[in-house]
Design a protein around this motif. Sequence first.
Motif, short mmCIF file in Angstrom:
data_model
loop_
_atom_site.label_atom_id
_atom_site.label_comp_id
_atom_site.label_asym_id
_atom_site.label_seq_id
_atom_site.Cartn_x
_atom_site.Cartn_y
_atom_site.Cartn_z
N UNK A 46 -9.98 -3.83 -9.42
CA UNK A 46 -8.90 -4.32 -8.56
C UNK A 46 -7.75 -4.82 -9.43
N UNK A 47 -6.52 -4.52 -9.03
CA UNK A 47 -5.35 -4.98 -9.77
C UNK A 47 -4.29 -5.49 -8.78
N UNK A 48 -3.40 -6.34 -9.29
CA UNK A 48 -2.24 -6.78 -8.53
C UNK A 48 -1.02 -6.00 -8.99
N UNK A 51 3.56 -4.43 -5.25
CA UNK A 51 3.39 -4.22 -3.82
C UNK A 51 2.04 -4.74 -3.32
N UNK A 52 1.46 -5.68 -4.05
CA UNK A 52 0.21 -6.28 -3.62
C UNK A 52 -1.01 -5.71 -4.33
N UNK A 53 -2.17 -6.01 -3.77
CA UNK A 53 -3.43 -5.61 -4.40
C UNK A 53 -3.72 -4.14 -4.16
N UNK A 54 -4.16 -3.47 -5.22
CA UNK A 54 -4.60 -2.07 -5.15
C UNK A 54 -5.91 -1.95 -5.92
N UNK A 74 -4.98 8.69 -13.08
CA UNK A 74 -5.20 7.43 -12.37
C UNK A 74 -5.03 7.59 -10.87
N UNK A 75 -5.64 6.67 -10.14
CA UNK A 75 -5.43 6.60 -8.70
C UNK A 75 -5.28 5.13 -8.32
N UNK A 76 -4.29 4.84 -7.50
CA UNK A 76 -4.10 3.52 -6.90
C UNK A 76 -4.41 3.65 -5.42
N UNK A 77 -5.40 2.88 -4.96
CA UNK A 77 -5.88 2.99 -3.58
C UNK A 77 -5.61 1.70 -2.84
N UNK A 78 -4.98 1.81 -1.68
CA UNK A 78 -4.71 0.65 -0.82
C UNK A 78 -5.57 0.75 0.43
N UNK A 79 -6.30 -0.31 0.74
CA UNK A 79 -7.10 -0.34 1.96
C UNK A 79 -8.32 0.55 1.89
N UNK A 80 -8.90 0.78 3.07
CA UNK A 80 -10.12 1.59 3.18
C UNK A 80 -9.76 3.05 3.47
N UNK A 117 5.53 1.82 -2.36
CA UNK A 117 6.10 0.92 -1.36
C UNK A 117 5.72 1.37 0.05
N UNK A 118 5.80 2.68 0.30
CA UNK A 118 5.44 3.23 1.61
C UNK A 118 3.96 3.03 1.89
N UNK A 119 3.12 3.30 0.89
CA UNK A 119 1.66 3.14 1.06
C UNK A 119 1.30 1.68 1.32
N UNK A 120 1.94 0.75 0.59
CA UNK A 120 1.67 -0.66 0.78
C UNK A 120 2.08 -1.10 2.18
#
Length: 202
Positions: A46-48, A51-54, A74-80, A117-120
């Motif tokens: 988990x990272x900050x 645009x918040x936690x990813x 790399x992959x940055x994943x937001x939510x489930x 930004x859109x994903x967050x």
Amino acid sequence: EDGTMARRPELERFAQTHGLKMGTIADLIRFRLETEKTIERVLDTQVQTEFGAFRLLAYRDLVTLPGSTQQLHYALVKGEIHPESAVLVRVHVNDVLSDVLTVIAPDITAPLRPALEVIAAAGSGIAVVLQTSVSLQTQLLQLQSSIGQAAHEPSPNQWRTHGLGAQILSDLGARKLRVLGKPRKFSGLSGFGLEVVEQVPM
């Protein structure tokens, strides 16, 4: 007969007429996925971010091209991520010219920041960041020679990035994709169990 390239319907008729077996690119991809993979997950944490936690994941590229070393993607994943739900996705090729110098040109990918930004804002989604073996010097020379020209067809190495991104998305459990970026055709994604259900402009 008229010299144009045969498409699938013509090929199916040709194969039937001559008693030939026929396989699709999706069939080949599906077979290779069952027997081999070209990426390996090496990090999941988990990272900050701005645009918040990813959730940050890193993948080692197991295929080494001539003159290059093994790369990390790399992959940055937001939510489930739920296989039955369509998920916002951006597959981004890391580019100093766009991401750092904010250069805009036909052959240069859009910056990563607006996609994050859109994903967050959506509350869930995936941004895949692929590393390129092309040096900055080569990119600058290509930029200089392509100013004022339309974007050219993707190179074989660029087509390979589609497969890398698809493997990562499949590993993350994505199935139905809402793709962020310019509308484009994607070939062979069904072999990875992926389906583009929408193309979302940024």
